[in-house]
Design an enzyme around this catalytic site. Structure first.
Site, PDB file in Angstrom:
ATOM      1  N   SER A  59       0.802  -1.224   0.000  1.00  0.00           N
ATOM      2  CA  SER A  59       0.000   0.000   0.000  1.00  0.00           C
ATOM      3  C   SER A  59       0.836   1.277   0.000  1.00  0.00           C
ATOM      4  O   SER A  59       0.327   2.340  -0.329  1.00  0.00           O
ATOM      5  CB  SER A  59      -0.948   0.020   1.205  1.00  0.00           C
ATOM      6  OG  SER A  59      -0.234   0.182   2.407  1.00  0.00           O
ATOM      7  N   LYS A 122       0.689   4.620   6.787  1.00  0.00           N
ATOM      8  CA  LYS A 122       0.188   5.472   5.700  1.00  0.00           C
ATOM      9  C   LYS A 122       0.848   6.849   5.827  1.00  0.00           C
ATOM     10  O   LYS A 122       1.586   7.125   6.764  1.00  0.00           O
ATOM     11  CB  LYS A 122      -1.336   5.645   5.783  1.00  0.00           C
ATOM     12  CG  LYS A 122      -2.143   4.360   5.859  1.00  0.00           C
ATOM     13  CD  LYS A 122      -2.085   3.528   4.597  1.00  0.00           C
ATOM     14  CE  LYS A 122      -2.837   2.215   4.768  1.00  0.00           C
ATOM     15  NZ  LYS A 122      -2.676   1.335   3.583  1.00  0.00           N
TER      16      LYS A 122
END
Length: 265
Positions: A59, A122
């Site tokens: 990701s 993230k």
């Protein structure tokens, strides 16, 4: 002369006699103390200073690759229950000691309360009170479209053709490289206008078409007390596709030597 030598010999024997061998119980206790001190130092460093994390998913490509082992600085943002180990991370309370606010563009590890408190990593996109929206793959923060320019290189899109790398620059002047693998009209490339609630953050992965982040119900907003720390450097990196645990002879070829020590930007 003879008497002096005798006295010296006697003193020498006396000194040697003072250092008696340890008993089995004393040796065991000495080893136990060494182990306890080592464990205490390790736990102190892990809980309050730095913690290693492994990257299990793509990701955050191209910034972080599957198989990277990163160092997370736990000092910057202060301490909360997220700083502890399972099951202590499930303790009640939402406070944070010595709290400091992450900056837009920083790469952060947090506990995802919507996914059994698992560790996620993230990039910080929106701070409390910010508005965030994605339209046709372009990111807007507080109504301003973030600058995005193509860069050379091949994105790692897991077999999807036609991907593109971009350098994105946020409203604070922080830039980083992202990748779009399925164009600008995939399901994550459109969101409504979102206002980040107080005490929360909006996170996105750099692999924009393949990231469960604040654009999805799996994450949504990340509360301040769920922050673990800021990713700083890649300590080690190994390509799991090139070897398996039992294939010892392939280990040297699987190590990504060029990534070791790289700063996470």
């Amino acid at each position: 002369m003879t008497g002096t030598s005798s006295r010296s010999a006697g003193m020498k024997d006396e000194t040697l006699d003072e250092k008696k061998p340890m008993t089995a119980g004393e040796e065991a206790w000495d080893i136990a103390k060494t182990v306890l001190i080592a464990v205490a130092v390790t736990l102190f460093v892990r809980f309050f200073l730095f913690q290693p994390f492994n990257i299990p998913s793509g990701s955050m490509k191209p910034t972080l690759a599957v198989g990277d082992f990163i160092i997370v600085d736990k000092i910057d943002y202060g301490y909360s229950k997220a700083s502890l180990i399972y099951p202590l991370t499930r303790l009640p309370g939402e406070g944070r000691l010595f709290a400091d606010t992450p900056e837009r563009g920083e790469v952060v590890v947090f506990k995802n309360q919507n996914d059994r408190n698992r560790d996620y990593i993230k990039r910080v996109i929106g701070l409390p009170g910010d508005t965030v929206q994605v339209m046709h793959g372009r990111l807007y923060v507080n109504g301003q479209q973030l600058a995005r320019t193509p860069v050379e290189g091949e994105p790692d899109c897991d077999g999807y053709p036609g991907g593109q790398l971009y350098r994105e620059t946020n409203t604070d002047g922080v830039s980083y490289v992202i990748q779009e693998c399925r164009g600008d009209d995939y399901e994550y490339d459109r969101t409504p206008l979102i206002t980040v609630p107080d005490g929360n953050f909006f996170m996105m992965g750099d692999n924009r078409d393949n990231s469960l982040d604040s654009r999805t119900p799996t994450v949504r907003f990340v509360p301040e007390h769920q922050l673990v720390g800021r990713a700083t450097r890649i300590a080690f990196s190994v390509d799991g596709d090139k070897s398996r645990l039992w294939q010892v002879w392939k280990w040297p070829g699987a190590i990504r030597y060029g990534r070791i020590g790289d700063k996470v930007e």
